[in-house]
Write an enzyme that holds these catalytic residues in place. Structure first.
Site, PDB file in Angstrom:
ATOM      1  CB  VAL A  73      -1.303   0.223   1.321  1.00  0.00           C
ATOM      2  CG1 VAL A  73      -1.932   1.251   1.438  1.00  0.00           C
ATOM      3  CG2 VAL A  73      -1.631  -1.158   1.294  1.00  0.00           C
TER       4      VAL A  73
ATOM      5  CG  ASN B  16      -0.873   3.977  -7.827  1.00  0.00           C
ATOM      6  OD1 ASN B  16      -1.985   3.648  -8.537  1.00  0.00           O
ATOM      7  ND2 ASN B  16       0.490   4.094  -8.676  1.00  0.00           N
ATOM      8  CB  THR B  17      -2.916  -0.048  -3.312  1.00  0.00           C
ATOM      9  OG1 THR B  17      -3.019   0.383  -2.228  1.00  0.00           O
ATOM     10  CG2 THR B  17      -2.571  -1.805  -2.458  1.00  0.00           C
ATOM     11  CB  VAL B  18       1.669  -3.262  -5.774  1.00  0.00           C
ATOM     12  CG1 VAL B  18       2.251  -4.304  -7.251  1.00  0.00           C
ATOM     13  CG2 VAL B  18       2.089  -1.654  -6.705  1.00  0.00           C
TER      14      VAL B  18
ATOM     15  CB  THR C 163       3.362   8.843  -3.282  1.00  0.00           C
ATOM     16  OG1 THR C 163       3.114   8.248  -3.681  1.00  0.00           O
ATOM     17  CG2 THR C 163       3.357  10.929  -3.304  1.00  0.00           C
TER      18      THR C 163
ATOM     19  N   GLY D 182      10.002   3.638   7.631  1.00  0.00           N
ATOM     20  CA  GLY D 182       8.767   2.849   6.390  1.00  0.00           C
ATOM     21  C   GLY D 182       9.080   1.539   6.231  1.00  0.00           C
ATOM     22  CB  ALA D 183       6.114  -1.116   5.922  1.00  0.00           C
ATOM     23  CG  ASP D 184       7.952   1.853   1.867  1.00  0.00           C
ATOM     24  OD1 ASP D 184       7.997   2.375   3.071  1.00  0.00           O
ATOM     25  OD2 ASP D 184       7.599   2.878   1.055  1.00  0.00           O
TER      26      ASP D 184
END
EC number: 2.7.1.33
Length: 254
Positions: free
Chosen positions: A7, A11-13, A132, A107-109
């Site tokens: 998330v 966008n969400t992939v 982003t 951040g988790a990502d």
């Protein structure tokens, strides 16, 4: 089957994995107003259109930089797939030391990307994720997360330019034929593309100086391939790096 969900702010992939194999992936808009029922119905429809059985999902792993969606995605997972999702965050086994002043701030990502990149290449590296925000994350040759940099993403930079320079036309983000533009559109494209490539190469070069070794530079995100084609530092592109990282963390937290 594992449903991996990344998330982002824009966008969400989503990715459907059978073992290590990515069977299908989708990109949808990140919506704060969509309910868990709407998310559940949408995801099930995506599976069905791709010829996949939603009932085959036995696990869900989520990386999110949008905290308000945590409850929505948890309820979607419980109600439509009958499983409790794994959210990447404090307490999750990553297999990687996080050498950050406050590890909870990462951040988790960024953690997911670092884990996936080191697992694949097993060397000191920098991961550049074009989202982003564009993030730069350094990993030591021992597989330690060292920190990084965050800067405005390409879309944010473009929006700011067009919003504050009203006479400039909106253009497509694509590589122009020359750095020296011969018209307004080509000039804007040159500034956007080569200016951003300069940012990427410059930050990576300065990070390499601080690291004291020559890191492999890996790019991911929607515009990674375009930037990598012009960059002097990016050597690898992996479009599905974050999804693969979610798969790895799912396996490490069974």
């Amino acid at each position: 089957m594992l449903l991996a969900i990344d998330v982002g702010n824009t966008n969400t992939v989503l990715g459907a994995y059978e073992g290590p194999s990515l069977r299908q992936h989708w990109r949808i808009e990140t919506s704060h107003t969509r309910t868990y029922d709407e998310y559940g119905i949408l995801v099930r429809q995506l599976f069905q259109v791709a010829g996949l059985d939603p009932a085959a999902v036995t696990a869900v792993a989520v990386s999110s930089v949008v905290p308000p969606l945590a409850f929505t995605l948890e309820q979607m997972s419980l109600r439509y797939f009958k499983v409790k999702p794994l959210f990447v965050g404090p307490g999750v086994k990553t297999g990687m030391s996080i050498l950050y002043e406050n590890p909870r701030e990462v951040g988790a990502d960024r953690v997911v990307n670092a884990v996936a990149a080191f697992e694949r290449w097993r060397c000191g590296l920098i991961v550049v994720d074009f989202g982003t925000a564009t993030t730069f994350d350094a990993v030591s040759p021992k597989g330690e997360y060292l920190g990084g940099a965050i800067c405005p993403g390409i879309a944010i930079s473009m929006d700011a330019l067009f919003r504050h320079a009203s006479k400039l036309p909106r253009v497509e983000f694509q590589r122009p034929p020359h750095v020296i533009g011969k018209n307004t559109v080509a000039s804007i494209q040159s500034g956007l593309v080569y200016g951003y490539v300069g940012l990427v190469d410059g930050i990576c070069a300065r990070m390499a100086d601080e690291l004291g070794f020559a890191p492999k530079v890996v790019a991911t995100g929607g515009l990674a391939a375009l930037i990598a084609g012009v960059s002097k530092t990016v050597s690898e592109v992996d479009e599905h790096l974050t999804l693969d990282g979610l798969r790895l963390l799912h396996e490490r937290n069974r």
